[in-house]
Write a protein that holds these residues in place. Structure first.
Motif, short mmCIF file in Angstrom:
data_model
loop_
_atom_site.label_atom_id
_atom_site.label_comp_id
_atom_site.label_asym_id
_atom_site.label_seq_id
_atom_site.Cartn_x
_atom_site.Cartn_y
_atom_site.Cartn_z
N ALA A 278 0.85 -1.19 0.00
CA ALA A 278 0.00 0.00 0.00
C ALA A 278 0.88 1.23 0.00
O ALA A 278 1.96 1.25 0.60
CB ALA A 278 -0.91 0.00 1.22
N LEU A 279 0.42 2.27 -0.68
CA LEU A 279 1.17 3.52 -0.79
C LEU A 279 0.71 4.51 0.27
O LEU A 279 -0.48 4.75 0.45
CB LEU A 279 0.95 4.12 -2.18
N TYR A 280 1.69 5.09 0.98
CA TYR A 280 1.41 6.07 2.02
C TYR A 280 2.18 7.36 1.75
O TYR A 280 3.37 7.33 1.44
CB TYR A 280 1.79 5.53 3.40
N LEU A 281 1.46 8.50 1.87
CA LEU A 281 2.04 9.82 1.68
C LEU A 281 1.74 10.65 2.92
O LEU A 281 0.82 11.48 2.91
CB LEU A 281 1.46 10.49 0.43
N PRO A 282 2.47 10.46 4.00
CA PRO A 282 2.11 11.10 5.27
C PRO A 282 2.21 12.62 5.26
O PRO A 282 1.64 13.28 6.13
CB PRO A 282 3.10 10.49 6.27
N SER A 283 2.93 13.19 4.27
CA SER A 283 3.01 14.65 4.14
C SER A 283 2.46 15.12 2.80
O SER A 283 2.74 16.24 2.37
CB SER A 283 4.47 15.12 4.27
N GLY A 284 1.70 14.27 2.14
CA GLY A 284 1.23 14.64 0.81
C GLY A 284 2.32 14.47 -0.24
O GLY A 284 3.38 13.91 0.02
N HIS A 285 2.07 14.99 -1.43
CA HIS A 285 2.97 14.74 -2.57
C HIS A 285 4.32 15.45 -2.44
O HIS A 285 5.25 15.10 -3.16
CB HIS A 285 2.28 15.16 -3.87
N THR A 286 4.44 16.42 -1.53
CA THR A 286 5.72 17.12 -1.40
C THR A 286 6.69 16.41 -0.45
O THR A 286 7.85 16.81 -0.34
CB THR A 286 5.51 18.56 -0.88
N GLY A 287 6.21 15.39 0.23
CA GLY A 287 7.04 14.68 1.21
C GLY A 287 7.45 13.30 0.73
O GLY A 287 7.26 12.94 -0.44
N PRO A 288 8.04 12.50 1.62
CA PRO A 288 8.46 11.16 1.24
C PRO A 288 7.27 10.25 0.98
O PRO A 288 6.18 10.44 1.54
CB PRO A 288 9.26 10.68 2.47
N ALA A 289 7.49 9.26 0.12
CA ALA A 289 6.46 8.26 -0.20
C ALA A 289 6.94 6.90 0.27
O ALA A 289 8.13 6.58 0.20
CB ALA A 289 6.20 8.24 -1.71
N PHE A 290 6.01 6.09 0.74
CA PHE A 290 6.36 4.78 1.28
C PHE A 290 5.42 3.71 0.74
O PHE A 290 4.22 3.95 0.62
CB PHE A 290 6.25 4.78 2.81
N LEU A 291 5.98 2.54 0.46
CA LEU A 291 5.17 1.35 0.25
C LEU A 291 5.23 0.52 1.52
O LEU A 291 6.31 0.23 2.04
CB LEU A 291 5.69 0.53 -0.93
N GLY A 292 4.07 0.15 2.04
CA GLY A 292 3.99 -0.68 3.23
C GLY A 292 3.57 -2.09 2.86
O GLY A 292 2.56 -2.28 2.16
N TYR A 293 4.32 -3.07 3.33
CA TYR A 293 4.04 -4.48 3.03
C TYR A 293 3.22 -5.09 4.17
O TYR A 293 2.71 -4.39 5.04
CB TYR A 293 5.35 -5.24 2.82
N ASP A 294 3.10 -6.41 4.18
CA ASP A 294 2.29 -7.06 5.20
C ASP A 294 2.78 -6.75 6.61
O ASP A 294 1.97 -6.59 7.53
CB ASP A 294 2.28 -8.58 4.98
#
Length: 395
Positions: A278-294
């Protein structure tokens, strides 16, 4: 939940009456808790020595309404928790507890760096386990209507732990929410997953590091930790990314993320085993992006905050030798519940169904916000930045 009681019954709650002006239903609530404890099989001696003396703590309610995951920006939350000091301390403690941590990794499948990361975030590696009397905190929350049922059960479990292990009440201290010990277990988790790691006949999460780390590994295994899989990773999004899939509800196979142009931060292609992310953008598009696995979801079962899960995962990576985030979290204003609630009210009024306004940016709110952002030509990242607030006339 709590009924009125006869005056004669209320009068026996002598320690509680001093708080009546502050919490009008406190005495009747405590009486109900006493009755509940009897039905749960607790001894009268335990009830008399504990619930007859619990105190209402206004500060607990104040802290419950100001949880950092809901009030801080990601930058503020993350930078206070993933620090160079914690990274270095985690590495030192791995060397110090290597035999135990390696044994736990083999037995439970949880690598040392993750146990150290949880330990670091929960209590600064045991240096601060909380100072609030657990029974007072839990009774206060049990008598607050917001989550009364949950905290009533936690209080009953705490009383059973006290009775089972003969813990002194003065030793039962913890967080404002009743979390206890090195790894801040709630009483129900303590009762179900605590392990006597040092073999002294008692699972003591306050005073035994071995018990605490063994219990954490046992807990994570039971939450579904997957051996030989990482938590997730920071990733790089292509410039033309559409933000079509965000959050756990829209998890995709890694092959799909690769097709959408997402890469590792080094620029290398994503590895694409048969896994969902799943894709997470905790600061929106201007911040870091993360893929979270199981295993990201497992961390979320420990603490239901994406901020927390990202912090645990990245701290674990750093302890294990990884470098800092490629994209630093940008400084942004905190998202107050009042402001998010007003945003939800405006979205509902415009026909974007985000459910009952509660001030918490959940998956339904993100989906509705994305739809609104697309309609306005804004970046549809589901994050309420200042441009979005301005468009919605939210001050």
């Amino acid at each position: 939940m709590f009924k009125s009681i006869p005056l004669a019954t209320a009068l026996i709650l002598s320690s509680s009456t001093a708080f009546a002006a502050e919490q009008p239903n406190w005495a009747s609530c405590v009486a109900e808790l006493q009755q509940k404890a009897k039905t749960e099989g607790l001894s009268q001696q335990t009830i008399d020595s504990t619930l007859a003396n619990v105190k209402y703590v206004p500060r607990v309610i104040e802290l419950d309404n100001k949880q950092p995951e809901f009030s801080q920006s990601f930058e503020n939350y993350f930078t206070k928790r993933v620090t160079d000091w914690r990274v270095e301390q985690g590495r030192k403690l791995y060397k110090q507890h290597k035999v135990l941590l390696d044994k736990l990794a083999k037995q439970y499948g949880v690598p040392p760096q993750y146990l150290l990361a949880f330990w670091g975030l929960e209590t600064n590696f045991g240096s601060y386990k909380g100072k609030m009397p657990v029974l007072d905190s839990l009774a206060t929350l049990a008598c607050d209507p917001r989550r009364s049922n949950y905290f009533t059960q936690e209080l009953m479990q705490a009383l059973k732990l006290k009775e089972r292990y003969n813990f002194a009440e003065t030793d039962m201290v913890g967080s404002w929410a009743g979390a206890m010990g090195h790894t801040q277990f709630m009483p129900s988790a303590y009762a179900k997953y605590a392990v006597d790691g040092d073999g002294d006949g008692k699972a003591d999460l306050w005073n035994s590091t071995e018990d605490a780390l063994t219990s954490a590994a046992h807990f994570l295994e039971n939450l579904g930790w997957k051996r030989n899989e990482r938590w997730g990773r920071e990733v790089t999004l292509p410039k033309d990314f559409s933000y079509e899939y965000l959050g756990k509800a829209q998890a995709q196979p890694l092959t799909r993320w690769a097709e959408l142009g997402i890469t590792q931060t080094s620029g290398s292609p994503l590895s694409t085993p048969d896994m969902q992310a799943a894709l997470y953008l905790p600061s929106g598009h201007t911040g870091p992006a993360f893929l979270g696995y199981d295993n990201f979801d497992v961390i979320m079962r420990w603490n239901r905050s994406t901020f927390y899960a990202i912090a645990v995962g990245h701290l674990a990576d750093r302890i294990n030798g990884a470098v800092a985030l490629k994209v630093a979290p940008p400084k942004m204003p905190s998202l107050s519940r009042a402001r998010v609630k007003e945003l939800q009210i405006q979205l509902n009024a415009l026909g974007y169904d985000v459910g009952k306004p509660d001030g918490i940016l959940g998956s339904k709110s993100v989906k509705g916000l994305q739809a609104y952002q697309r309609s306005q030509g804004l970046v549809a990242d589901g994050y309420p930045d200042e441009a979005t607030f301005k468009a919605l006339n939210v001050k």
